[in-house]
Motif scaffolding. Structure first.
Motif: not given
Length: 258
Positions: A85-86, A89, A96-97, A100, A103-104, A143, A146-147
């Motif tokens: 997923t990361g 995205l 991601e936009d 996200r 997901l959040s 997450f 993604i980072t």
């Protein structure tokens, strides 16, 4: 320099062992002198006896096997799904936009509150616990992936383009190695929280597992057995995290260097 580092590490380990024994000695003293009631705190020697009793007379291996099966099933699925997923995205433009916020919002939902609802949907079997573990682990891994991917050096990506690397080669040789330290941090954190998730599920609705065993011990006011189970869970958690550390050092670092 190497000897100094080894000596320093040895002193730290010795200090940790001494501190642990001091703590256990204080607990033993408080209970033996009845400063703290045995209903609230169990003497470490009694906990050790109870651990031995669980393995010799009880079926703790059966319960441990059930808990580990639930944990590893949910954890492995969440690791694969979270990393995938990361990647998607970040690598798919605008994905991601769009996703996200969803997901959040899902990550913000208290996972414990979903356990009774999942019980209605899935029953109280293995699938129920695996889904709970998945929910406890997935978002942290996703997450952090993604980072980690966003921290990939632009120069490394430029080199990959110069050598005309394919998308797959860029992911495997540049992006994932760069993101891996952050991903492994997420895996270590998720391993601990995922095991807690499995125990929560067993405590709420289960006929087996260490969580169920812990509920039985506390309902009978068997404090020594409750501390014995908690100690066993802690040891298992430490071993799982150590296994992830070993995987990172022995497998990933070799892959990264190659």
């Amino acid at each position: 320099m190497g000897n100094k580092k080894k000596n320093r590490l040895s002193r730290i380990i010795i200090g940790q062992i001494v501190l642990l024994f001091i703590f256990l000695g204080v607990c033993e003293y408080l209970v033996r002198q009845e400063i703290v009631g045995s209903l609230y705190l169990s003497a470490p020697t009694e906990v050790v006896k109870e651990i031995v009793k669980l393995f010799v007379e009880g079926d703790v291996l059966h319960h441990l096997g059930i808990t580990l099966q639930e944990f590893f099933g949910g954890f492995l699925i969440s690791a694969v799904a979270g990393i995938a997923t990361g990647l998607v995205l970040v690598l798919v433009p605008r994905a991601e936009d769009f996703f996200r916020p969803f997901l959040s919002a899902l990550m913000a939902v208290p996972k414990v509150t979903l356990i009774p609802l999942l019980m209605l949907w899935l029953g109280i079997g293995l699938t129920h616990k695996m889904v709970i573990v998945f929910l406890f682990c997935f978002f942290t891994i996703a997450f952090n992936t993604i980072t980690g991917i966003k921290q990939t050096s632009e120069n490394h990506l430029k080199v990959a383009r110069v050598f005309e690397a394919s998308k797959f080669q860029t992911i495997m040789k540049v992006i994932l190695p760069s993101a891996a330290p952050t991903i492994f941090v997420a895996l270590r954190v998720s391993a601990a929280t995922g095991l807690v998730g499995a125990l929560f599920g067993e405590m709420v609705a289960s006929k087996d597992g260490l969580g169920n065993l812990l509920v039985k011990a506390t309902s009978l006011y068997n404090t020594a057995q409750a501390f014995a189970i908690i100690t066993l869970v802690t040891i298992v958690s430490v071993l799982i995290i150590a296994g992830i550390d070993l995987l990172e050092k022995k497998v990933f670092l070799k892959w990264k260097s190659s």
